[in-house]
Design an enzyme around this catalytic site. Structure first.
Site, PDB file in Angstrom:
ATOM      1  N   GLN A 210       0.855  -1.195   0.000  1.00 11.85           N
ATOM      2  CA  GLN A 210       0.000   0.000   0.000  1.00 11.85           C
ATOM      3  C   GLN A 210       0.887   1.239   0.000  1.00 11.85           C
ATOM      4  OE1 GLN A 210      -3.429  -0.647   3.043  1.00 11.85           O
ATOM      5  NE2 GLN A 210      -1.876  -2.177   3.490  1.00 11.85           N
TER       6      GLN A 210
ATOM      7  N   ASP B 172       6.139   4.654  -1.534  1.00 10.07           N
ATOM      8  CA  ASP B 172       7.495   5.204  -1.358  1.00 10.07           C
ATOM      9  C   ASP B 172       8.587   4.564  -2.221  1.00 10.07           C
ATOM     10  OD1 ASP B 172       7.981   2.753   0.013  1.00 10.07           O
ATOM     11  OD2 ASP B 172       7.575   3.654   1.975  1.00 10.07           O
TER      12      ASP B 172
ATOM     13  N   HIS C 188      -1.488   1.281  -4.204  1.00 11.26           N
ATOM     14  CA  HIS C 188      -1.948   2.674  -4.104  1.00 11.26           C
ATOM     15  C   HIS C 188      -1.128   3.619  -4.969  1.00 11.26           C
ATOM     16  CE1 HIS C 188      -4.021   1.779   0.041  1.00 11.26           C
ATOM     17  NE2 HIS C 188      -4.729   1.366  -0.989  1.00 11.26           N
TER      18      HIS C 188
ATOM     19  N   CYS D 252      -1.138  12.104 -16.242  1.00 11.63           N
ATOM     20  CA  CYS D 252      -1.881  13.168 -16.926  1.00 11.63           C
ATOM     21  C   CYS D 252      -3.377  13.059 -16.629  1.00 11.63           C
ATOM     22  CB  CYS D 252      -1.641  13.078 -18.433  1.00 11.63           C
ATOM     23  SG  CYS D 252      -2.551  14.342 -19.339  1.00 11.63           S
TER      24      CYS D 252
ATOM     25  N   CYS E  54       0.327  15.183 -24.382  1.00  9.16           N
ATOM     26  CA  CYS E  54      -0.798  16.032 -24.800  1.00  9.16           C
ATOM     27  C   CYS E  54      -0.764  17.423 -24.154  1.00  9.16           C
ATOM     28  CB  CYS E  54      -2.119  15.345 -24.482  1.00  9.16           C
ATOM     29  SG  CYS E  54      -2.550  15.382 -22.728  1.00  9.16           S
TER      30      CYS E  54
ATOM     31  N   SER F  22      -2.464  -1.057   9.334  1.00  9.24           N
ATOM     32  CA  SER F  22      -3.538  -0.972  10.322  1.00  9.24           C
ATOM     33  C   SER F  22      -4.757  -1.765   9.853  1.00  9.24           C
ATOM     34  CB  SER F  22      -3.912   0.493  10.565  1.00  9.24           C
ATOM     35  OG  SER F  22      -4.299   1.090   9.338  1.00  9.24           O
TER      36      SER F  22
ATOM     37  N   ASN G  12       3.243  -6.752  13.410  1.00 13.01           N
ATOM     38  CA  ASN G  12       2.798  -5.403  13.770  1.00 13.01           C
ATOM     39  C   ASN G  12       2.976  -5.231  15.281  1.00 13.01           C
ATOM     40  OD1 ASN G  12       1.157  -3.011  14.236  1.00 13.01           O
ATOM     41  ND2 ASN G  12       0.173  -3.436  12.267  1.00 13.01           N
TER      42      ASN G  12
ATOM     43  N   GLU H 199       1.187  -3.453  17.058  1.00 11.63           N
ATOM     44  CA  GLU H 199      -0.144  -3.237  17.656  1.00 11.63           C
ATOM     45  C   GLU H 199      -1.142  -4.260  17.119  1.00 11.63           C
ATOM     46  OE1 GLU H 199      -1.508   0.784  16.996  1.00 11.63           O
ATOM     47  OE2 GLU H 199       0.330   1.654  17.787  1.00 11.63           O
TER      48      GLU H 199
HETATM   49  P1  OAD Z   1      -1.254   3.004   8.729  1.00 18.19           P
HETATM   50  O1  OAD Z   1      -0.484   4.229   9.037  1.00 18.19           O
HETATM   51  O2  OAD Z   1      -2.731   3.070   8.768  1.00 18.19           O
HETATM   52  O3  OAD Z   1      -0.830   1.855   9.749  1.00 18.19           O
HETATM   53  C1  OAD Z   1       0.509   1.633  10.043  1.00 18.19           C
HETATM   54  C2  OAD Z   1       0.593   0.360  10.857  1.00 18.19           C
HETATM   55  O4  OAD Z   1       1.974   0.037  11.003  1.00 18.19           O
HETATM   56  C3  OAD Z   1       0.001   0.453  12.245  1.00 18.19           C
HETATM   57  O5  OAD Z   1      -0.843  -0.658  12.479  1.00 18.19           O
HETATM   58  C4  OAD Z   1       1.225   0.406  13.173  1.00 18.19           C
HETATM   59  O6  OAD Z   1       0.954  -0.274  14.382  1.00 18.19           O
HETATM   60  C5  OAD Z   1       2.191  -0.393  12.335  1.00 18.19           C
HETATM   61  N1  OAD Z   1       3.614  -0.141  12.603  1.00 18.19           N
HETATM   62  C6  OAD Z   1       4.196   0.976  13.097  1.00 18.19           C
HETATM   63  N2  OAD Z   1       5.526   0.821  13.183  1.00 18.19           N
HETATM   64  C7  OAD Z   1       5.811  -0.433  12.728  1.00 18.19           C
HETATM   65  C8  OAD Z   1       7.004  -1.182  12.563  1.00 18.19           C
HETATM   66  N3  OAD Z   1       8.193  -0.668  12.866  1.00 18.19           N
HETATM   67  N4  OAD Z   1       6.909  -2.429  12.054  1.00 18.19           N
HETATM   68  C9  OAD Z   1       5.691  -2.962  11.734  1.00 18.19           C
HETATM   69  N5  OAD Z   1       4.540  -2.285  11.877  1.00 18.19           N
HETATM   70  C10 OAD Z   1       4.581  -1.042  12.358  1.00 18.19           C
HETATM   71  O7  OAD Z   1      -0.718   2.475   7.323  1.00 18.19           O
HETATM   72  P2  OAD Z   1      -1.449   1.588   6.228  1.00 18.19           P
HETATM   73  O8  OAD Z   1      -2.177   0.456   6.846  1.00 18.19           O
HETATM   74  O9  OAD Z   1      -0.431   1.296   5.209  1.00 18.19           O
HETATM   75  O10 OAD Z   1      -3.642   5.134   1.513  1.00 18.19           O
HETATM   76  O11 OAD Z   1      -2.497   2.610   5.656  1.00 18.19           O
HETATM   77  C11 OAD Z   1      -3.283   2.206   4.590  1.00 18.19           C
HETATM   78  C12 OAD Z   1      -3.543   3.345   3.669  1.00 18.19           C
HETATM   79  O12 OAD Z   1      -4.103   4.431   4.415  1.00 18.19           O
HETATM   80  C13 OAD Z   1      -2.287   3.971   3.060  1.00 18.19           C
HETATM   81  O13 OAD Z   1      -1.811   3.257   1.942  1.00 18.19           O
HETATM   82  C14 OAD Z   1      -2.784   5.310   2.651  1.00 18.19           C
HETATM   83  C15 OAD Z   1      -3.576   5.673   3.883  1.00 18.19           C
HETATM   84  O14 OAD Z   1      -4.613   6.468   3.664  1.00 18.19           O
HETATM   85  C16 OAD Z   1      -3.815   6.129   0.655  1.00 18.19           C
HETATM   86  O15 OAD Z   1      -3.220   7.185   0.753  1.00 18.19           O
HETATM   87  C17 OAD Z   1      -4.794   5.804  -0.428  1.00 18.19           C
END
Ligand code: OAD
Length: 245
Positions: free
Chosen positions: A104, A107, A122, A130, A154, A193, A217, A219
């Protein structure tokens, strides 16, 4: 047998591995997560869901560019960590007949660590798209003063090539994710998350198809109850341990 040994045992027997990652895998590289630790990302007083939305592209494209330029600069100053590297080494070692990373994250750190088969669910912060014809352009080749960047095909205005709230996941990413989820023996879910749809459905589909699902994770998440094993801790420490043969 300890939990991590159970996972290693499953990995040893697996021929197909799916690794689903979220912002947490890049946390130890210095890329801020969106959620976790009881907070949510805010920039200039605006919640990230408002900035990263389809509506904001229509209402204030220059602001969207500022937000993504800010984030891209942060990402470019970061390096892949031991978690990204462990995943890349597992793929390059050839020990799995198939290893797909679905991330997701926008980067590009998996690719910089050496992973080859990466589905950017994502999109990518490193390309512009564009608004008129869909042509892509590498942002590194565009002067930062040129905002929005102009399409080379374009001349239309370009936007960051990322999936925003209120937008669809690209169909090819959905198809690859579906195939990987239905075909994998082990599904490793790292640093997400698990609240954002439809990415959070991928491990559930894998489980329904008989995969062994492991969460990494620090959490608990809404997915925890559906996992075979939840390893509580940081990706950069746990993933090298997990893949150690
Ligand atoms: P989140 O920021 O929602 O969740 C990050 C998760 O990583 C949390 O559950 C933390 O507990 C965990 N975490 C933190 N440090 C960690 C570590 N060192 N090792 C392992 N886990 C760790 O990120 P995503 O679930 O990726 O989408 O969020 C999903 C989407 O929400 C993103 O792709 C983005 C956002 O909106 C868009 O922008 C469309």
């Amino acid at each position: 047998m300890s939990e991590i040994q159970r996972c290693r045992d499953r990995l040893r027997k697996a021929s197909s591995l799916l690794v689903l990652t979220g912002a947490g895998i890049s946390a130890e590289s210095g890329v801020p997560t969106f959620r976790g630790g009881g907070g949510a990302a805010v920039w200039r007083g605006m919640p990230f869901e408002v900035l990263s939305s389809a509506r904001m592209v229509e209402e204030d494209l220059p602001l969207v560019w500022e937000w993504f330029d800010y984030r891209r600069e942060k990402v470019l100053a970061c390096e892949p960590n031991a978690g990204h590297i462990a995943v890349a080494e597992a793929e390059l070692s050839g020990r799995f007949a198939s290893l797909t990373v679905i991330t997701q994250n926008i980067d590009g750190l998996h690719q910089r660590a050496g992973s080859r088969k990466v589905v950017e669910y994502h999109g990518s912060i490193h390309t512009a798209r564009c608004l008129d014809c869909g042509e892509l352009r590498d942002i590194a080749s565009v002067d930062v003063a040129e905002r929005p960047p102009g399409c080379l095909k374009c001349a239309g205005p370009m936007r960051p090539n990322v999936v925003l709230f209120g937008e669809m996941i690209p169909l090819d990413a959905i198809a690859t994710a579906r195939d990987a989820a239905t075909g994998c023996d082990v599904c490793l879910v790292v640093g997400t998350s698990a609240v954002v749809y439809p990415a959070n459905e991928i491990p559930l589909a894998a489980r329904r198809n008989g995969a062994f699902v492991v969460e990494v994770n620090p959490e608990e998440t809404p997915l925890t109850a559906s996992c075979d094993v939840s390893l509580r801790g940081n990706a950069a420490a746990i993933l090298p341990e997990l893949f150690r043969e």
